[in-house]
Design a protein around this motif. Structure first.
Motif, PDB file in Angstrom:
ATOM      1  N   ASP A 145       0.553  -1.153  -0.526  1.00  0.00           N
ATOM      2  CA  ASP A 145      -0.091  -0.203   0.044  1.00  0.00           C
ATOM      3  C   ASP A 145       0.828   1.320  -0.132  1.00  0.00           C
ATOM      4  O   ASP A 145       1.893   1.681   0.798  1.00  0.00           O
ATOM      5  CB  ASP A 145      -0.926  -0.033   1.813  1.00  0.00           C
ATOM      6  N   ALA A 163       0.104   5.288  -0.036  1.00  0.00           N
ATOM      7  CA  ALA A 163      -0.726   6.230   0.235  1.00  0.00           C
ATOM      8  C   ALA A 163      -0.059   7.701  -0.616  1.00  0.00           C
ATOM      9  O   ALA A 163       0.988   8.631  -1.169  1.00  0.00           O
ATOM     10  CB  ALA A 163       0.145   7.857   1.509  1.00  0.00           C
ATOM     11  N   LYS A 185      -2.035  10.704  -4.032  1.00  0.00           N
ATOM     12  CA  LYS A 185      -2.410  12.470  -4.060  1.00  0.00           C
ATOM     13  C   LYS A 185      -3.705  12.064  -5.410  1.00  0.00           C
ATOM     14  O   LYS A 185      -3.135  11.806  -6.675  1.00  0.00           O
ATOM     15  CB  LYS A 185      -1.671  13.515  -4.206  1.00  0.00           C
ATOM     16  N   GLY A 217     -10.850  14.453  -4.416  1.00  0.00           N
ATOM     17  CA  GLY A 217     -11.738  14.288  -3.950  1.00  0.00           C
ATOM     18  C   GLY A 217     -13.048  14.552  -4.563  1.00  0.00           C
ATOM     19  O   GLY A 217     -12.399  14.960  -5.750  1.00  0.00           O
ATOM     20  N   ILE A 245      -6.464  15.117  -2.579  1.00  0.00           N
ATOM     21  CA  ILE A 245      -6.509  14.920  -0.666  1.00  0.00           C
ATOM     22  C   ILE A 245      -5.204  12.994  -1.342  1.00  0.00           C
ATOM     23  O   ILE A 245      -5.079  12.681  -2.102  1.00  0.00           O
ATOM     24  CB  ILE A 245      -7.578  14.441  -0.274  1.00  0.00           C
ATOM     25  N   MET A 246      -4.865  12.930  -0.179  1.00  0.00           N
ATOM     26  CA  MET A 246      -3.557  11.953   0.500  1.00  0.00           C
ATOM     27  C   MET A 246      -4.973  10.556   0.638  1.00  0.00           C
ATOM     28  O   MET A 246      -6.258   9.969   1.512  1.00  0.00           O
ATOM     29  CB  MET A 246      -2.876  11.570   1.292  1.00  0.00           C
ATOM     30  N   ALA A 247      -4.919   9.565  -0.566  1.00  0.00           N
ATOM     31  CA  ALA A 247      -6.012   8.063  -0.284  1.00  0.00           C
ATOM     32  C   ALA A 247      -4.034   7.018  -0.556  1.00  0.00           C
ATOM     33  O   ALA A 247      -3.978   7.006  -0.834  1.00  0.00           O
ATOM     34  CB  ALA A 247      -6.843   8.587  -0.865  1.00  0.00           C
ATOM     35  N   ASN A 248      -4.886   5.680  -0.173  1.00  0.00           N
ATOM     36  CA  ASN A 248      -3.706   4.424   0.383  1.00  0.00           C
ATOM     37  C   ASN A 248      -4.745   4.148  -0.790  1.00  0.00           C
ATOM     38  O   ASN A 248      -5.478   3.799  -1.303  1.00  0.00           O
ATOM     39  CB  ASN A 248      -4.399   3.843   1.396  1.00  0.00           C
ATOM     40  N   ARG A 249      -3.522   3.569  -1.945  1.00  0.00           N
ATOM     41  CA  ARG A 249      -3.808   2.754  -3.116  1.00  0.00           C
ATOM     42  C   ARG A 249      -3.227   1.434  -2.780  1.00  0.00           C
ATOM     43  O   ARG A 249      -1.654   1.198  -2.427  1.00  0.00           O
ATOM     44  CB  ARG A 249      -3.645   3.585  -4.804  1.00  0.00           C
TER      45      ARG A 249
END
Length: 531
Positions: free
Chosen positions: A33, A35, A37, A40, A46-50
Motif C-alpha cells: 500500500d 499513500a 495524491k 476528492g 487529498i491523500m489516499a491509500n492505493r
C-alpha cells in the motif's frame, strides 16, 4: 488402527501440503500500500491509500538491465576504452535520452593516432520530445562547429563525413590561431549548444513565416497550421525541454571538455597511490548543478533582468517559481515573448487539442532560460601529483541525469564505481565501504537542489555486471531489497513523486590492456566513423 494410520497420513501432508504451501507463498502476487495524491469528490487533492503489485527480484533486475548496454574498444597506443549506459524510467514514456560517438583520426592527420570521443545524457521534462531530438542532433552540432573552427571558409558540401574530417586537420600548434587551443574548443562547444537551441526555438516561427501570404498579413489573419506536417514536429521540441550534459575527450592532446546545461552532473574518480602503495579514489566534480539554488546561477540570472525582478526571477530555487533547471534546451514558455507564445499556440497547438500553458504570472522580460552551457576543461589524466597507479582501471567519468544525484552524493558514486571496478561482490554495509574503497575530496559539489538522499545506515549491493545499472540499483535501494522492489514497482505517473527518470553513463580507460577488449566497428550511420 488410527495409530498405525498416522505415519502415512503425516507423510502425505508433508509431500502434498508443503509444496502447496510453497507454491502459494512464492507464486501469489505480493502487494503493498502507498499513500498517493488523488482528487476528492469536490475536486480538492487529498491523500489516499492505493494498493500496487510488488515486482519480484527478478523483475526488478530485468527493469534495471532493460535499457542497459556496454562496449569497449582498443587503440594503437594500447589504451582500452570502456563505457556503459543504463536508463530506468519513472515517466511513461521515458523522458531521458543519451548518445555517444567515437571518431578516429585519419592516419594522414598530423595529429594521428587519436580519437574524439563524445558522450551525452539528456534529461527531458514536459515530455520526451526535446531530449529525443538532442540525442540525434547535439553531437552533430558540436562536431560541425569544431569543423568550422578549423576551416570556416572551406567547409565542403559533399556530406557529413567530409565535414567531420575537417575536425582533425589541425594547424601548427605554434600558431596563435591554433584550433586545438582549449579556450577555442570550449567556445566552439558553447556556440554549438547555443546555435542548436536557437534553431530549435525558431523552427516554428520559420514554418509560420513560410505559410503567411500578403493578404493574411494585411488582414491580420492567422492561419490554422495545426495539420501542417511540421506543426507538432517543430512545436513540441520547442515547448518541452531538456537539460544536456556532454563529455568530449580529445585523446591526442589528452584533453577532457565537459559541457553542462542544466542540473545533470559529471563526476570523475582518480585512483592515487602514495609511496607505500596505499591508495584512494579522489572525487573530482566536473560540473555544477545549474538551478536557482546555485549561487552562481542566481547571480547570473538576476544580472540579466531589471533590478525590480531580483526577488521574482528565482523563487524556491526555481526559475519564476516553476522550472528547476536554469539552463535548458527548449522550454519556450520561458524564452518566447508573450505575444509570440499566443500566436504560435493558436496557429499550431489549439487545433491539435494540445494548448500551450500560459507563461508564469511574473513573466516580464524573457528569456529567463538559456541553453548556453558552462564548459570546463581538464587534462584527462587529471594532473595527478601522486605516483602513477598500477591499477588497471585508474580513472573514470560518470555522467548522469539528476535522478541519480537526487539519491546519491558524488562521493557515494565514486566509491560505488571504484568498488565495482575492484570486483566487489555481494552486500556491503555503508559503514564498511569507505574502508574497502577509500575516497578523498577533490573539487567540491555545487548542489542545485534540496537533497533528500539515502540514509547513512543500510547497505550497498554489488551484483550487477553493468556498472551503470549498478549505480541505479544502489540509488533506488541498494542492499535493502524490499525498499528497492517497492520503489521500482510504483507505476507512472505516480512514480514521478518518488523517483525520477534516471540515465547513467560511465566511461573508464585502462593503459596497456589492449588485448582484453574488442575493437569497435565504426559505422557512419551513428557517426562512429573512422576518418
Amino acid at each position: 488402527m488410527l495409530r498405525r494410520a498416522w505415519k502415512p497420513l503425516a507423510a502425505t501432508t508433508v509431500l502434498i501440503g508443503t509444496p502447496s504451501y510453497l507454491y502459494y507463498t512464492f507464486t501469489k502476487q505480493q502487494t503493498f500500500d502507498l499513500a498517493v495524491k488523488v482528487r476528492g469528490a469536490d475536486g480538492i487533492p487529498i491523500m489516499a491509500n492505493r494498493t500496487f503489485s510488488l515486482l519480484s527480484q527478478n523483475a526488478v533486475k530485468d527493469r534495471l538491465i532493460e535499457n542497459a548496454s556496454s562496449d569497449s574498444f582498443s587503440r594503437p597506443d594500447s589504451t582500452v576504452w570502456r563505457y556503459a549506459t543504463a536508463s530506468v524510467a519513472a515517466n511513461d514514456p521515458l523522458e531521458d535520452a543519451h548518445a555517444d560517438a567515437i571518431i578516429a583520426r585519419d592516419p594522414s592527420d598530423s595529429s594521428a593516432p587519436g580519437d574524439w570521443l563524445f558522450f551525452t545524457v539528456m534529461d527531458g521534462h514536459g515530455g520526451p520530445h526535446t531530449s529525443r531530438l538532442l540525442s540525434k542532433t547535439l553531437i552533430n552540432a558540436v562536431v560541425l562547429e569544431l569543423s568550422s573552427l578549423i576551416h570556416s571558409s572551406d567547409v565542403p558540401k559533399s556530406g557529413l563525413l567530409e565535414k567531420l574530417k575537417l575536425v582533425f586537420r589541425t594547424s601548427s600548434p605554434k600558431s596563435r590561431e591554433d584550433p586545438q587551443n582549449p579556450e577555442r574548443i570550449s567556445l566552439a562547444i558553447r556556440n554549438a549548444f547555443t546555435k542548436l537551441d536557437q534553431e530549435l526555438i525558431n523552427a516554428p516561427l520559420s514554418v509560420l513565416a513560410a505559410n503567411l501570404d500578403a493578404e493574411s498579413i494585411k488582414k491580420n489573419i492567422l492561419p490554422d497550421l495545426s495539420k501542417h506536417p511540421l506543426a507538432l514536429q517543430t512545436m513540441l521540441p520547442a515547448v518541452s525541454g531538456s537539460c544536456a550534459l556532454m563529455a568530449v575527450f580529445d585523446t591526442t592532446h589528452r584533453h577532457l571538455y565537459v559541457a553542462c546545461s542544466g542540473d545533470s552532473r559529471a563526476v570523475a574518480g582518480i585512483w592515487e597511490e602514495n609511496e607505500q602503495g596505499q591508495g584512494s579514489w579522489r572525487v573530482e566534480v566536473l560540473s555544477e548543478d545549474q538551478t536557482g539554488r546555485n549561487p552562481n546561477e542566481l547571480k547570473r540570472i538576476q544580472s540579466e533582468h531589471p533590478p525590480d525582478e531580483a526577488g521574482s526571477v528565482i523563487r524556491a530555487g526555481r526559475v519564476l517559481g516553476g522550472l528547476e533547471p536554469s539552463r535548458a534546451f527548449g522550454d519556450a514558455r520561458y524564452k518566447w515573448p508573450r505575444d509570440v507564445q499566443d500566436v504560435l499556440n493558436r496557429a499550431f497547438l489549439v487545433g491539435n487539442d494540445q494548448p500551450m500553458r500560459p507563461p508564469p504570472s511574473s513573466f516580464k522580460t524573457p528569456p529567463y532560460v538559456t541553453a548556453t552551457p558552462v564548459v570546463t576543461h581538464r587534462n584527462f589524466d587529471f594532473g595527478s601529483a601522486a605516483r602513477p597507479s598500477r591499477s588497471p582501471a585508474s580513472r573514470f567519468v560518470v555522467l548522469a541525469t539528476d535522478g541519480l544525484w537526487d539519491k546519491l552524493s558524488s562521493e557515494d558514486v565514486v566509491a560505488l564505481v571504484g568498488g565495482h571496478l575492484r570486483g566487489l561482490k555481494g552486500v556491503v554495509s555503508k559503514t564498511a565501504l569507505p574502508e574497502l574503497v577509500p575516497t578523498t575530496s577533490g573539487a567540491p559539489t555545487v548542489e542545485g537542489k534540496d537533497k533528500k538522499r539515502n540514509s547513512s545506515s543500510g547497505s550497498w549491493s554489488f551484483e550487477d555486471e553493468n556498472v551503470s545499472s549498478h549505480l541505479i540499483r544502489n540509488a533506488f535501494g541498494g542492499g535493502d531489497t524490499e525498499a528497492l522492489r517497492k520503489l521500482m514497482s510504483i507505476p507512472a505517473p505516480i512514480a514521478r513523486s518518488y523517483r525520477d527518470d534516471t540515465t547513467v553513463t560511465v566511461v573508464w580507460w585502462e593503459d596497456g590492456q589492449e588485448g582484453t577488449a574488442k575493437t569497435v566497428t565504426f559505422s557512419s550511420d551513428n557517426i562512429r566513423a573512422k576518418l
